[in-house]
Design a protein around this motif. Structure first.
Motif, PDB file in Angstrom:
ATOM      1  N   ARG A  74       1.132  -1.547  -0.249  1.00 24.16           N
ATOM      2  CA  ARG A  74      -0.425   0.297  -0.024  1.00 24.16           C
ATOM      3  C   ARG A  74       1.235   0.970   0.332  1.00 24.16           C
ATOM      4  N   THR A  82      -1.526   4.392  -1.451  1.00 27.98           N
ATOM      5  CA  THR A  82      -2.352   3.835  -0.610  1.00 27.98           C
ATOM      6  C   THR A  82      -2.178   4.687   0.408  1.00 27.98           C
ATOM      7  N   TYR A  83      -1.225   4.459   0.921  1.00 26.26           N
ATOM      8  CA  TYR A  83      -0.525   5.463   1.765  1.00 26.26           C
ATOM      9  C   TYR A  83       0.643   6.007   1.334  1.00 26.26           C
TER      10      TYR A  83
END
Length: 242
Positions: free
Chosen positions: A20, A25-26
């Motif tokens: 991620r 995503t992060y």
């Protein structure tokens, strides 16, 4: 035969968080979800979540900031070095590389490759097998596997040497984008044909580096099995055994 043991839960969670981070995503500089949020999202116990976060902090993916929580640092430099062989497999220009193309054709998908590509065991894949040589000595045997749907409209099935890298060829022809690679390292005794090609004496193992090249979503586009004679390697990088 090389046996792979499923990693413990905290390692699998750490790997998911790594992915991620890599797919955005992060993003670097942001906070990761709280321990409570991770417990609820993944259905794992708090000790498992805490251990996964500590592992990622130790390896440089995350850091704790007083009064702010756990922050994403991004991909550590050591991981960039770990991807070296993966990048070489993707970016090698067959027409310029020292060595020879041994095989091009459709084959039953090997079990480890099927798992990485998300294919059923009886599926067929295209293989391009290249023997890398250095000063007249075989140093690597690289078998690159491609799902059938990715081969149509490309020159991958041609027995001629591919000009430019596989990555460039696929990105231009299929409009896909390679984002990252992961590597799984194991050791085993070579098969007779492999030992002969690599000029290896009896009883000497090979290192098998399974290189999985993915797009940003994590979909595997290519899997390369890089075989290295163990008695000729100076492995300076610390590989993460995923």
């Amino acid at each position: 035969m090389a046996y792979e043991v499923e990693p413990p839960k905290y390692v699998r969670l750490a790997q998911t968080i790594q992915r991620r981070v890599e797919d955005g995503t992060y993003p670097p500089g942001t906070r990761v979800p709280s321990e409570n949020q991770l417990v609820q999202a993944f259905g794992m116990s708090r000790p498992t979540v805490v251990r996964a976060l500590e592992l990622l902090k130790r390896d440089g993916w995350l850091e704790s900031r007083q009064g702010y929580g756990t922050i994403v640092r991004g991909r550590p430099k050591v991981v960039e070095r770990q991807d070296r062989r993966g990048r070489e497999a993707l970016e090698r220009d067959e027409s310029q590389a020292p060595g020879r193309l041994l095989e091009v054709g459709e084959v039953p998908v090997p079990a480890r490759v099927a798992s990485a590509l998300g294919l059923p065991r009886r599926a067929k894949v295209l293989v391009r097998r290249f023997l890398v040589e250095k000063e007249g000595e075989a140093v690597e045997l690289v078998s690159s596997y491609f799902p059938a749907g990715l081969v149509d409209g490309t020159e991958l099935g041609s027995p001629a040497l591919l000009g430019g890298s596989v990555r460039e060829h696929l990105e231009a022809r299929k409009k896909v984008r390679f984002d990252h690679v992961t590597e799984r390292v194991s050791a085993r005794l070579p098969e007779a044909g492999e030992a002969e090609l690599l000029g290896m004496p009896d009883g000497v193992p090979v290192l098998s580096v399974l290189v999985v090249a993915c797009d940003a979503s994590g979909q595997a586009l290519q899997v390369s099995d890089v075989l290295l004679p163990a008695d000729r390697q100076e492995l300076e990088d610390a590989y993460r055994l995923n």
